[in-house]
Motif scaffolding. Structure first.
Motif, PDB file in Angstrom:
ATOM      1  N   ARG A 132       0.818  -1.220   0.000  1.00 40.83           N
ATOM      2  CA  ARG A 132       0.000   0.000   0.000  1.00 40.83           C
ATOM      3  C   ARG A 132       0.851   1.269   0.000  1.00 40.83           C
ATOM      4  NH1 ARG A 132      -3.608  -3.777   2.312  1.00 40.83           N
ATOM      5  NH2 ARG A 132      -5.749  -3.448   1.547  1.00 40.83           N
ATOM      6  N   ILE A 133       2.114   1.146   0.383  1.00 35.83           N
ATOM      7  CA  ILE A 133       2.975   2.328   0.355  1.00 35.83           C
ATOM      8  C   ILE A 133       3.254   2.765  -1.081  1.00 35.83           C
ATOM      9  CG2 ILE A 133       5.237   1.183   0.292  1.00 35.83           C
ATOM     10  CD1 ILE A 133       4.149   4.212   2.459  1.00 35.83           C
ATOM     11  N   LEU A 134       2.989   1.913  -2.050  1.00 36.68           N
ATOM     12  CA  LEU A 134       3.185   2.253  -3.461  1.00 36.68           C
ATOM     13  C   LEU A 134       2.092   3.185  -3.992  1.00 36.68           C
ATOM     14  CD1 LEU A 134       4.052  -1.318  -4.782  1.00 36.68           C
ATOM     15  CD2 LEU A 134       5.665   0.567  -4.439  1.00 36.68           C
ATOM     16  N   LYS A 140       4.154  12.295  -0.328  1.00 37.89           N
ATOM     17  CA  LYS A 140       3.075  11.884  -1.227  1.00 37.89           C
ATOM     18  C   LYS A 140       3.629  11.501  -2.591  1.00 37.89           C
ATOM     19  CE  LYS A 140       0.442  15.146  -2.717  1.00 37.89           C
ATOM     20  NZ  LYS A 140      -0.577  16.229  -2.763  1.00 37.89           N
ATOM     21  N   ASP A 141       4.758  12.106  -2.976  1.00 35.60           N
ATOM     22  CA  ASP A 141       5.285  11.912  -4.331  1.00 35.60           C
ATOM     23  C   ASP A 141       6.562  11.107  -4.406  1.00 35.60           C
ATOM     24  OD1 ASP A 141       3.241  13.617  -5.427  1.00 35.60           O
ATOM     25  OD2 ASP A 141       4.362  15.347  -4.669  1.00 35.60           O
ATOM     26  N   LYS A 142       7.177  10.786  -3.254  1.00 38.04           N
ATOM     27  CA  LYS A 142       8.485  10.154  -3.319  1.00 38.04           C
ATOM     28  C   LYS A 142       8.696   9.214  -2.162  1.00 38.04           C
ATOM     29  CE  LYS A 142      12.448  12.396  -2.502  1.00 38.04           C
ATOM     30  NZ  LYS A 142      13.606  13.334  -2.649  1.00 38.04           N
ATOM     31  N   ILE A 143       9.460   8.122  -2.435  1.00 36.86           N
ATOM     32  CA  ILE A 143       9.885   7.168  -1.421  1.00 36.86           C
ATOM     33  C   ILE A 143      11.394   7.029  -1.529  1.00 36.86           C
ATOM     34  CG2 ILE A 143       9.731   4.781  -0.615  1.00 36.86           C
ATOM     35  CD1 ILE A 143       6.985   4.625  -1.978  1.00 36.86           C
ATOM     36  N   ILE A 189      -2.803   6.613  -0.582  1.00 35.80           N
ATOM     37  CA  ILE A 189      -2.628   6.035   0.749  1.00 35.80           C
ATOM     38  C   ILE A 189      -1.472   6.714   1.475  1.00 35.80           C
ATOM     39  CG2 ILE A 189      -2.014   3.928   2.002  1.00 35.80           C
ATOM     40  CD1 ILE A 189      -3.671   2.371  -0.002  1.00 35.80           C
ATOM     41  N   ARG A 190      -0.397   7.002   0.757  1.00 38.94           N
ATOM     42  CA  ARG A 190       0.693   7.748   1.375  1.00 38.94           C
ATOM     43  C   ARG A 190       0.184   9.091   1.901  1.00 38.94           C
ATOM     44  NH1 ARG A 190       3.751   6.057  -3.280  1.00 38.94           N
ATOM     45  NH2 ARG A 190       3.871   8.193  -4.103  1.00 38.94           N
ATOM     46  N   ALA A 191      -0.650   9.763   1.105  1.00 40.03           N
ATOM     47  CA  ALA A 191      -1.184  11.072   1.515  1.00 40.03           C
ATOM     48  C   ALA A 191      -2.027  10.941   2.781  1.00 40.03           C
ATOM     49  CB  ALA A 191      -2.002  11.681   0.377  1.00 40.03           C
ATOM     50  N   LYS A 192      -2.825   9.867   2.885  1.00 46.40           N
ATOM     51  CA  LYS A 192      -3.654   9.671   4.078  1.00 46.40           C
ATOM     52  C   LYS A 192      -2.787   9.438   5.313  1.00 46.40           C
ATOM     53  CE  LYS A 192      -7.777   7.803   1.789  1.00 46.40           C
ATOM     54  NZ  LYS A 192      -8.650   6.601   1.637  1.00 46.40           N
ATOM     55  N   ILE A 193      -1.751   8.621   5.167  1.00 45.33           N
ATOM     56  CA  ILE A 193      -0.860   8.351   6.293  1.00 45.33           C
ATOM     57  C   ILE A 193      -0.172   9.630   6.747  1.00 45.33           C
ATOM     58  CG2 ILE A 193       1.269   7.175   6.966  1.00 45.33           C
ATOM     59  CD1 ILE A 193       0.417   4.880   5.059  1.00 45.33           C
ATOM     60  N   ILE A 194       0.354  10.383   5.780  1.00 47.04           N
ATOM     61  CA  ILE A 194       1.077  11.616   6.108  1.00 47.04           C
ATOM     62  C   ILE A 194       0.155  12.629   6.760  1.00 47.04           C
ATOM     63  CG2 ILE A 194       2.287  13.583   5.081  1.00 47.04           C
ATOM     64  CD1 ILE A 194       3.286  11.533   2.928  1.00 47.04           C
ATOM     65  N   GLU A 238      -2.538  12.054   8.467  1.00 44.28           N
ATOM     66  CA  GLU A 238      -2.902  11.590   9.810  1.00 44.28           C
ATOM     67  C   GLU A 238      -1.791  11.899  10.812  1.00 44.28           C
ATOM     68  OE1 GLU A 238      -5.384  10.511  12.484  1.00 44.28           O
ATOM     69  OE2 GLU A 238      -6.023  10.047  10.428  1.00 44.28           O
ATOM     70  N   LEU A 239      -0.548  11.779  10.382  1.00 43.76           N
ATOM     71  CA  LEU A 239       0.582  11.960  11.294  1.00 43.76           C
ATOM     72  C   LEU A 239       1.033  13.408  11.428  1.00 43.76           C
ATOM     73  CD1 LEU A 239       2.776   8.869  10.341  1.00 43.76           C
ATOM     74  CD2 LEU A 239       1.570   9.233  12.505  1.00 43.76           C
ATOM     75  N   THR A 240       0.815  14.214  10.379  1.00 45.02           N
ATOM     76  CA  THR A 240       1.360  15.573  10.379  1.00 45.02           C
ATOM     77  C   THR A 240       0.306  16.657  10.235  1.00 45.02           C
ATOM     78  OG1 THR A 240       1.675  15.753   7.966  1.00 45.02           O
ATOM     79  CG2 THR A 240       3.403  14.637   9.227  1.00 45.02           C
ATOM     80  N   GLY A 241      -0.918  16.271   9.836  1.00 44.04           N
ATOM     81  CA  GLY A 241      -1.951  17.264   9.586  1.00 44.04           C
ATOM     82  C   GLY A 241      -1.833  17.915   8.232  1.00 44.04           C
ATOM     83  N   ASP A 242      -0.890  17.453   7.419  1.00 41.65           N
ATOM     84  CA  ASP A 242      -0.663  18.052   6.097  1.00 41.65           C
ATOM     85  C   ASP A 242      -0.196  16.958   5.150  1.00 41.65           C
ATOM     86  OD1 ASP A 242       0.042  19.461   3.857  1.00 41.65           O
ATOM     87  OD2 ASP A 242       1.560  20.703   4.823  1.00 41.65           O
ATOM     88  N   GLU A 243      -0.991  16.645   4.139  1.00 49.44           N
ATOM     89  CA  GLU A 243      -0.644  15.551   3.239  1.00 49.44           C
ATOM     90  C   GLU A 243       0.590  15.854   2.389  1.00 49.44           C
ATOM     91  OE1 GLU A 243      -3.316  16.107  -0.766  1.00 49.44           O
ATOM     92  OE2 GLU A 243      -4.201  14.961   0.877  1.00 49.44           O
ATOM     93  N   ASP A 244       1.068  17.089   2.419  1.00 54.34           N
ATOM     94  CA  ASP A 244       2.292  17.430   1.704  1.00 54.34           C
ATOM     95  C   ASP A 244       3.528  17.313   2.596  1.00 54.34           C
ATOM     96  OD1 ASP A 244       1.101  18.007  -0.777  1.00 54.34           O
ATOM     97  OD2 ASP A 244       0.463  19.972  -0.047  1.00 54.34           O
ATOM     98  N   GLY A 245       3.367  16.721   3.785  1.00 57.65           N
ATOM     99  CA  GLY A 245       4.489  16.560   4.702  1.00 57.65           C
ATOM    100  C   GLY A 245       5.340  15.347   4.365  1.00 57.65           C
TER     101      GLY A 245
END
Length: 260
Positions: A183-185, A254-257, A189-194, A196-203
Motif C-alpha cells: 500500500r505504500i506504493l 506523497k510523491d516520493k519514497i 494512501i501515502r497522503a492519508k498516512i502523512i 494523519e501523522l502531520t496534519g498536512d498531506e504534503d508533509g
C-alpha cells in the motif's frame, strides 16, 4: 554456517517433498527445484534469532516451503488467459530481492533490498505477472501497474488504518490480505498516512515495511531515541517474520519514497 544451514534445510524438504527434485543451487545459500530458486539468508537469520529447538524449527521450514510450493503450483490457475478475467485480479506487490527469485516476473526498483512487482491475486495467494503475459493480453506495464494500484484501493474502500495518537503518534496497516506493505506504493494512501501523522498531506514521514503483511509509519518529529527504537524494531521484524521485506526505514512523501 549458511552453507551448513542450507544443507540442513535441503535435507528436511527432500524428506518432506521427495518428488519435487530439490537440490542445491549454484549460488551459496540457494536451493532450487529446477524452476524456482529459494534463498536461505532470511530463513537463516530467523533460525539464529529463534528460541525454538531444532525439531520445532524443522516444522517452520516445512510450512514455508509448503506455502511457496502452493503458490508455484497454483500459478497457472492464478493467471487467466483472458485480459477481462485477469483485470480484477491485478495487484501491485513488494518482493524481497534477497529471498525470492521471481523468474520472468516484471519487477521495478523500490529500495536496495526490495522490488515492486505485479501479481494476479487468487484465493490461494498470488502469481507473478511476466512481460509475456502482458504481451499476450496486449497491455502495457504502465497501464497494468496503475490498474494493480487501483484494485488494492477498491478492494478496501475504507482504509483499515490503525492510529495510535499521542506525543509520538504511530500509524499501522495490518489487514492480512497480503498487500499491506504494498500500500505504500499508492500515492493516495501515502497522503492519508502523512495527513494523519502531520496534519498536512504534503508533509514527510518515516515508514517501515518489514514484511509483506505490515506497514508502520511515524512522524519526522519524534525524538531520536524513539526513532532509533522503532528503526531497530523494523529491522528485527524483517529478520523474524514470514514474507520478509526491508530492514531499512524509508522517508516518504506523497510523491516520493527514499531510504532514510
Amino acid at each position: 554456517m549458511l552453507e551448513a544451514f542450507t544443507n540442513r534445510v535441503l535435507s528436511v524438504i527432500q524428506r518432506e517433498f521427495p518428488t519435487r527434485g530439490f537440490r542445491l543451487g549454484e549460488e551459496l545459500g540457494v536451493i532450487t527445484d529446477g524452476s524456482a530458486k529459494f534463498g536461505m539468508s532470511n530463513l537463516w537469520a530467523q533460525f539464529q534469532q529463534s528460541p525454538m529447538p531444532d525439531e520445532a524449527f524443522d516444522q517452520v521450514i516445512i510450512e514455508k516451503f509448503a506455502g511457496a510450493l502452493k503458490l508455484i503450483d497454483g500459478a497457472a490457475e492464478a493467471i487467466p488467459q483472458a485480459w477481462e478475467d485477469v483485470k480484477p485480479r491485478l495487484r501491485v506487490q513488494l518482493v524481497s530481492a534477497k529471498v525470492t527469485d521471481v523468474g520472468r516476473a516484471i519487477t521495478f526498483p523500490f529500495a536496495d533490498d526490495v522490488h515492486s512487482s505485479l501479481v494476479s491475486d487468487c484465493d490461494t495467494g498470488y502469481a507473478y505477472i511476466s512481460n509475456e503475459d502482458l504481451e499476450r493480453w496486449g497491455q502495457s506495464a504502465v497501464d497494468a501497474i496503475e490498474l494493480g494500484k487501483l484494485n488494492i484501493v477498491t478492494s478496501s474502500p475504507t482504509l483499515p488504518m490503525t492510529v495510535m495518537p499521542g506525543p509520538a503518534p504511530l500509524v499501522a496497516i495490518q489487514t492480512g490480505d497480503g498487500y499491506d506493505a504494498a500500500r505504500i506504493l499508492i500515492p493516495e494512501i501515502r497522503a492519508k498516512i502523512i495527513s494523519e501523522l502531520t496534519g498536512d498531506e504534503d508533509g514527510e514521514v518515516y515508514v517501515g515495511v518489514p514484511n509483506r503483511d505490515f506497514l508502520i509509519a511515524w512522524p519526522m518529529t519524534v525524538d531520536d531515541d524513539l526513532h532509533q527504537q522503532l528503526s531497530q524494531t523494523v529491522a528485527m521484524d524483517a529478520r523474524r517474520q514470514s514474507h520478509p521485506l526491508s530492514e531499512r526505514v524509508l522517508r516518504v512523501t506523497k510523491d516520493k519514497i527514499a531510504i532514510a
